[in-house]
Structures are given as C-alpha cells and as structure tokens.
Design a protein around this motif. Sequence first.
Motif: not given
Length: 557
Positions: A393-396, A420-422, A425-427, A433-435
């Motif tokens: 969970a993000r921001n937790s 880790i996605f954040d 992953s590319l901007p 799609d990327e997940t």
Amino acid sequence: VCVCVCVCVCVCVCGVGGGLPMCYDWGEASEGGVSVLEGEAGWLFCPLFSHPSVYNYTSTRKDRLKPVWYHLPEGHDVEQPVQYSLRVSRDREHLLLLPAAAADTGQYICMLSNQTFCIKIAIRLKVLRPDEVVRDENCDPPVAVAPSQKIIPFQTGGLLDCPDVEEARKMATGNTTVTWTHKCTSPSNIHRQQRGASLQIHVMLNTYQGPYFCSVNYEREGLKLQFTRSVIVNFLPKLPSIHHPGKDQITTVKRNSDARLVCTALFPYLNSSWDIWWTVDGKRLDKLFDQHRFSRTSRWREETLKNEHGDRTVESVLLVQDFQSQDLKREFNCSVRNARGFETRRAQLEEEVSLPSLELGCGLGLLLLYRSWFGTDERHTDDKEYDVYISYARNSEEEHFVLFTLRGVLENELGFSVCIFDRDSLPGGTITDETLSFVARSRRLLVVVSPGYASRGSQALLELQAGIDGMALGGHLRVILVQYKPIQRQCWVRELRRARVALVLVRWQGDKSRELTSRFWKRLRVELPLRRVSMLSREKGSALCHDSSFVFLQYFI
C-alpha cells in the motif's frame, strides 16, 4: 521481424515487432459460467469490470480501451468476433441475447484494447432447453439460473425481491411487469401481497416455505422479452443455537498464560428476554472460590444489529488468568436460553505444545542448506527478469518497511533481484501495462499485507489480481504474503481472504525479526528462489545445527 515461439503465444511475442499491442490473457473467469433458458432474455457481464477500481466503463473510454466480444462455439477451435444484430447486441459492459438461442452456447471472450495495450478474459455460457431443467413439480416453470435464498423468521414478515429485475428495467424501452407464483398459484391473500415487482409476506407460516417464481416481461426496441427467476424461502426456528465452539472443535491454550475462550450464539427474534453465560465445573463465575481468575465479556456483533429481522448474534468471551495444567481437567460450558429453549456446549481444551526455538530455527537452517546443495537455480530454467516483485500500500507505514528493510536485505544481503514499481518503472508509461508486465517478468510476487492494502488506489489490487491469476493459470509465478503488523482477517481485501488457504504467510515480529538469522528471514528465503551460498556459509550453517539436528529430527520421528 516476427518470431513466433509457439502457437499459443504468437499474439504476445509477434505483437511487439508487428505493431500490435501485447495481450494479457486472464483465462476463464473464476466466478463460473452463466446459464440461460432457450427463448428467454439473457446477458453476459464482462468480468474485467468486476473490480471498478481497476476497470470501469468511464475510465476505459478515457484510455480509449475499446470493449470487444468474441465467441468460441462448442466443438470449434477458432474464436470469431460476435456479429451484432437486433437479437445480439452490446450495451456498455454487457452482451445482450434477446432472446438466447441454442447456438449461443460456448465460451465468450471479453477484450479491452487500444493501440498499446490489450487484456482479455473468458466466460462460459450454456443455453438450456426447458426439458433439461430439473423441476420440483410439473407445474413449476423452468428456471436456468440458480435460485437465491431468503430466510424469514417464523410469524414475522419479509420482502421478496425478484432477482435481475433491475437489469431488465435498465434494458427495457417500455413497461416492465412481474408475476409471482408459489406452489403453482398466485400467492395473493391476507398474509401475502405483491407490491410493485416485490412480494410482501406479512406473516411467515410453515406452508409459506419453498420456491417462489417471478416471471419478468418487458419490451426493448419492439421485442417482447421475458425471463423467470426463483427464490427459495425458509423460516428460522426460534430456538437459540451455539455456533462456536463446534461440537468437535478443540481450543488450544498455553500454560502460564491467559486463556481466551470464545462462545458465539444466535438468538432469533423474539419479544422476550434472552441470556448467555459461562459455567466452570457447573458453577457460574460469581459462585467460584477462585473467581478472581475468571472474567467474562459479551457484545453484540455490529453487523447482526443491522439484520432487518431483529435476529442477533452474541459473542461471549471467558478470560482465564494464568491458565495451568490442572485447568485442563475442569469443565468449561457456554449456555444460552430464550423463551423457546436452551442449549449448552462444552469447550474442549488442549494444551499448546511449544517447539524449542533453537530446534525450529535449525530445522529451517537445515532446509536452506539442503536446498543450497541439491536445489535448482530457477534462473537456469526460465526467462524471468526479476526474482521478486514487491506489492504494498503506497503512502503508508508499510512503505518505509518495504523500501528500507525488505528491499535492502533482499538486494544487498541475499542477492535477489527486486522490482519495485515506483523505482523501476519508466516515466510516461501506462500504469496498467507496466504493472502487468513487471508481475509477469517476476518469479515471486511478495504482497505486504496491511489494513490499507488495495484501498489506496487501484494499483495494489491490480498487482494482487495479476499474481493470483498467474498462479491459477499454472505459471511459474508464486505469491507470498508478508504480514507487517497483526490485522484481523475481516480487514483483508476479499481476494486475499479467498486465496489465503493456498498462499504462504510469513509474519514480521519487529525487533525479533531484524537479524538475518531470525525465523522471518529463514522462512522467507525458503519461499524465495534458490540462491547458492558460499562454502564458508555452508560450514557455518552445518556447525550451528550439528548439535541439535539429531534432536530436531528425533522430535518429529
């Protein structure tokens, strides 16, 4: 250049070079198929929209994801696009069959796609002839859809709603009418009256039990359509009943610790008094000579207070301080009573057997050494890019644990490749799609369970669903749960509760788990892909477990 590895993956592999989008196949929907009666109106709902936080009709239109339906008839090998007509049409997330025909039987594929992304899922449809439907009585109408259930307390009232009538109203361009029958006749009398599309039962009697049938008639663009649904009605007895502990259920207690014995009982609605209590050796708690060791708390479960029939479920907890071995010989009974009856249930207790921590830890150490000597390195048998994809969970609070503890140890100490996605992953890319791509390219999906998981946005739920689907489809991906803090099971997201029985859960225990020699890291390494250890590490592990390994094996033999 188009290079096909095998027939079943030509779309995915060839699509990259040929300009077509990669397509993620989620297989067949786990909710089961749909049955429709021949000649009746029917419809299929695209299962991709079952999780509105991931896909909904509005968001897919913004992303230019166009829904397309394909049909694979029974006995055929090639799916074909559904040919729309006045009888077969698409309405947002639904495929309408107005009415259904025998040739409609088969598998239907719902696909969402644009120029860069594609995802699909299948659902099975079976069109039944009226003579293929089992009926209790010859005068009962045939119904292809499984009946819904309704419980109404004896001598009280309840409302029967016709299933799917709201769907018919959404599709209708004219009036919608509903007709009810029970035991082949109209159930209209002083105790039962139809109110709009629903049937109101004012007083529930024994003869009013059984299947009720509602026939829905409506018009759509000049077509006269109908379908029939059924509702099975039963009434609750007014006797109180104990649901927990079960008759053969054993509660584990630990010596020199406080024991917590739980009793859960159902009290059907009655305008009279009721009671729930505990006895120890046949005596109520206030009559015990050592009553200071026993205390009781009761509460109404919040969800049952919302029951429209007034039934209540009560939970009573008996707390026993400093539980001793001699307490196992005592008789602990939970009893319930109302104006109609009485029931009592004995709590069967068993002392918890604790394994020595050295032996347990050494057992995991021996297992890790055995894997290191004789196990197979998965990097040599697959084409995955990452060992672990971490979902959280993000921001937790768990985010700090993931980034500074899990990631650091897995990458720097144990040598695993972590995604880790954040971070990876590319901007500018598409999150969905990327997940899905990252999860598909990983050997393990590590889900950090928390109360906020999948509620702080759609990405965590998307990661979880992709991992569970990957396991269900027999791929190399495995899902591992890490519980950072204790949470109640009802706080888990629904998909985790369903899959929990098949997934491994590793619990983080704060400071006790920080050292690499702790049970947490050993247990986690057993579930992660194999990584060879050096000869020095093997010798250290062998020396550590040498003295106790024989005791450990002898204990279980």
